[in-house]
Design a protein around this motif. Structure first.
Motif, PDB file in Angstrom:
ATOM      1  N   ALA A   1       0.839  -1.198   0.000  1.00  0.00           N
ATOM      2  CA  ALA A   1       0.000   0.000   0.000  1.00  0.00           C
ATOM      3  C   ALA A   1       0.878   1.254   0.000  1.00  0.00           C
ATOM      4  O   ALA A   1       0.618   2.211  -0.735  1.00  0.00           O
ATOM      5  CB  ALA A   1      -0.948   0.007   1.193  1.00  0.00           C
ATOM      6  N   LEU A   2       1.939   1.234   0.814  1.00  0.00           N
ATOM      7  CA  LEU A   2       2.875   2.372   0.835  1.00  0.00           C
ATOM      8  C   LEU A   2       3.530   2.570  -0.528  1.00  0.00           C
ATOM      9  O   LEU A   2       3.650   3.699  -1.006  1.00  0.00           O
ATOM     10  CB  LEU A   2       3.954   2.150   1.897  1.00  0.00           C
ATOM     11  N   SER A   3       3.955   1.480  -1.147  1.00  0.00           N
ATOM     12  CA  SER A   3       4.591   1.571  -2.469  1.00  0.00           C
ATOM     13  C   SER A   3       3.617   2.146  -3.498  1.00  0.00           C
ATOM     14  O   SER A   3       3.999   2.974  -4.328  1.00  0.00           O
ATOM     15  CB  SER A   3       5.071   0.196  -2.936  1.00  0.00           C
ATOM     16  N   PHE A   4       2.362   1.697  -3.451  1.00  0.00           N
ATOM     17  CA  PHE A   4       1.358   2.207  -4.382  1.00  0.00           C
ATOM     18  C   PHE A   4       1.190   3.716  -4.208  1.00  0.00           C
ATOM     19  O   PHE A   4       1.160   4.467  -5.195  1.00  0.00           O
ATOM     20  CB  PHE A   4       0.026   1.487  -4.167  1.00  0.00           C
ATOM     21  N   LEU A   5       1.085   4.166  -2.970  1.00  0.00           N
ATOM     22  CA  LEU A   5       0.947   5.602  -2.704  1.00  0.00           C
ATOM     23  C   LEU A   5       2.169   6.377  -3.176  1.00  0.00           C
ATOM     24  O   LEU A   5       2.037   7.434  -3.802  1.00  0.00           O
ATOM     25  CB  LEU A   5       0.713   5.837  -1.213  1.00  0.00           C
TER      26      LEU A   5
ATOM     27  N   ARG B   1       2.036   8.872  -6.554  1.00  0.00           N
ATOM     28  CA  ARG B   1       1.730  10.122  -5.852  1.00  0.00           C
ATOM     29  C   ARG B   1       1.166  11.185  -6.789  1.00  0.00           C
ATOM     30  O   ARG B   1       0.108  11.760  -6.538  1.00  0.00           O
ATOM     31  CB  ARG B   1       2.973  10.649  -5.134  1.00  0.00           C
ATOM     32  N   THR B   2       1.842  11.457  -7.877  1.00  0.00           N
ATOM     33  CA  THR B   2       1.407  12.520  -8.792  1.00  0.00           C
ATOM     34  C   THR B   2       0.035  12.218  -9.378  1.00  0.00           C
ATOM     35  O   THR B   2      -0.832  13.096  -9.433  1.00  0.00           O
ATOM     36  CB  THR B   2       2.438  12.703  -9.925  1.00  0.00           C
ATOM     37  N   LYS B   3      -0.194  10.978  -9.794  1.00  0.00           N
ATOM     38  CA  LYS B   3      -1.495  10.601 -10.350  1.00  0.00           C
ATOM     39  C   LYS B   3      -2.588  10.710  -9.298  1.00  0.00           C
ATOM     40  O   LYS B   3      -3.697  11.147  -9.589  1.00  0.00           O
ATOM     41  CB  LYS B   3      -1.438   9.173 -10.903  1.00  0.00           C
ATOM     42  N   LEU B   4      -2.294  10.283  -8.070  1.00  0.00           N
ATOM     43  CA  LEU B   4      -3.299  10.291  -7.006  1.00  0.00           C
ATOM     44  C   LEU B   4      -3.700  11.709  -6.608  1.00  0.00           C
ATOM     45  O   LEU B   4      -4.819  11.929  -6.133  1.00  0.00           O
ATOM     46  CB  LEU B   4      -2.810   9.509  -5.793  1.00  0.00           C
ATOM     47  N   LEU B   5      -2.820  12.656  -6.802  1.00  0.00           N
ATOM     48  CA  LEU B   5      -3.144  14.050  -6.482  1.00  0.00           C
ATOM     49  C   LEU B   5      -4.192  14.628  -7.442  1.00  0.00           C
ATOM     50  O   LEU B   5      -4.786  15.661  -7.161  1.00  0.00           O
ATOM     51  CB  LEU B   5      -1.882  14.910  -6.485  1.00  0.00           C
ATOM     52  N   ALA B   6      -4.434  13.936  -8.557  1.00  0.00           N
ATOM     53  CA  ALA B   6      -5.415  14.403  -9.540  1.00  0.00           C
ATOM     54  C   ALA B   6      -6.831  13.892  -9.247  1.00  0.00           C
ATOM     55  O   ALA B   6      -7.774  14.310  -9.918  1.00  0.00           O
ATOM     56  CB  ALA B   6      -4.981  13.956 -10.937  1.00  0.00           C
TER      57      ALA B   6
ATOM     58  N   ILE C   1       3.507   8.406   5.042  1.00  0.00           N
ATOM     59  CA  ILE C   1       2.938   8.811   3.749  1.00  0.00           C
ATOM     60  C   ILE C   1       3.314  10.250   3.463  1.00  0.00           C
ATOM     61  O   ILE C   1       3.320  11.097   4.356  1.00  0.00           O
ATOM     62  CB  ILE C   1       1.401   8.636   3.768  1.00  0.00           C
ATOM     63  N   ASN C   2       3.594  10.530   2.218  1.00  0.00           N
ATOM     64  CA  ASN C   2       3.931  11.868   1.751  1.00  0.00           C
ATOM     65  C   ASN C   2       2.934  12.902   2.288  1.00  0.00           C
ATOM     66  O   ASN C   2       1.722  12.701   2.188  1.00  0.00           O
ATOM     67  CB  ASN C   2       3.943  11.840   0.218  1.00  0.00           C
ATOM     68  N   ALA C   3       3.443  13.993   2.833  1.00  0.00           N
ATOM     69  CA  ALA C   3       2.601  15.027   3.452  1.00  0.00           C
ATOM     70  C   ALA C   3       1.602  15.621   2.463  1.00  0.00           C
ATOM     71  O   ALA C   3       0.462  15.923   2.832  1.00  0.00           O
ATOM     72  CB  ALA C   3       3.478  16.125   4.046  1.00  0.00           C
ATOM     73  N   GLU C   4       2.015  15.789   1.207  1.00  0.00           N
ATOM     74  CA  GLU C   4       1.119  16.348   0.193  1.00  0.00           C
ATOM     75  C   GLU C   4      -0.074  15.416  -0.048  1.00  0.00           C
ATOM     76  O   GLU C   4      -1.219  15.870  -0.173  1.00  0.00           O
ATOM     77  CB  GLU C   4       1.894  16.584  -1.107  1.00  0.00           C
ATOM     78  N   LEU C   5       0.175  14.109  -0.084  1.00  0.00           N
ATOM     79  CA  LEU C   5      -0.920  13.149  -0.249  1.00  0.00           C
ATOM     80  C   LEU C   5      -1.839  13.151   0.962  1.00  0.00           C
ATOM     81  O   LEU C   5      -3.061  13.096   0.821  1.00  0.00           O
ATOM     82  CB  LEU C   5      -0.375  11.734  -0.453  1.00  0.00           C
ATOM     83  N   LEU C   6      -1.248  13.207   2.151  1.00  0.00           N
ATOM     84  CA  LEU C   6      -2.071  13.249   3.362  1.00  0.00           C
ATOM     85  C   LEU C   6      -2.966  14.481   3.377  1.00  0.00           C
ATOM     86  O   LEU C   6      -4.137  14.399   3.733  1.00  0.00           O
ATOM     87  CB  LEU C   6      -1.199  13.233   4.616  1.00  0.00           C
TER      88      LEU C   6
END
Length: 168
Positions: free
Chosen positions: A65-69, A73-78, A101-106
């Motif tokens: 799950a961590l690897s997927f995030l 990351r860039t795609k998920l921000l969309a 997890i990356n702060a921007e994703l959180l």
């Protein structure tokens, strides 16, 4: 509307929670793809929202799950994004995941929630079984007492994902 549920777990609890989430979304007339990240890699493309989940063991989110995030990351921000986990601890889930997890994703995630957890020693193997038994016996305050899968939290999570896409 189409939602991807991508999850990773070890003993089946996270798969069970992902299935309940899928049912909740289907009941809201949402098209759902569910992907077990331990078996199949997937790209988060062609979706209106994404839910990513994993089991928490020894305070760490499942590595798939961590690897997927991280890898997406860039795609998920969309997309509208929800992050869920299955765990027995009762401390703050967002704080636990903030170190992983990356702060921007959180900050981007609409919802970060624990769906609860199960702690069945018979589902564990080797050292994990030993650790579960030791923790269970040493947990006099009930901090690690399993609360089971919390269907109400899953329903609220589904509402948040669907409501944001329909209204956002």
């Amino acid at each position: 509307m189409k939602v991807l549920i991508a999850y990773a777990g070890k003993t089946g609890t996270t798969a069970k929670a992902a299935s309940i989430l899928s049912e909740a979304l289907l009941a809201r007339n949402v098209d759902v793809d569910t992907c077990d990240l331990t078996a199949t890699p997937i790209l988060p493309q062609g979706y209106d929202a994404v839910a990513v989940g994993g089991s928490i063991r020894m305070g760490k989110l499942h590595k798939k799950a961590l690897s997927f995030l991280k890898d997406n990351r860039t795609k998920l921000l969309a997309f509208p994004l929800g992050i869920f986990c299955c765990r027995c601890g009762k401390d703050d889930t967002r704080a636990l995941l903030s170190a992983q997890i990356n702060a921007e994703l959180l900050a981007h995630a609409l919802s970060i929630v624990s769906f609860g957890g199960e702690l069945d020693p018979s589902q564990q193997k080797g050292l994990d079984r030993f650790v579960v038994n030791v923790i269970s016996k040493a947990d006099h305050e009930g901090a690690m007492k399993p609360e089971g899968i919390q269907r109400e939290r899953i329903q609220q999570f589904a509402d948040t994902l669907v409501g944001t896409v329909h209204h956002g």
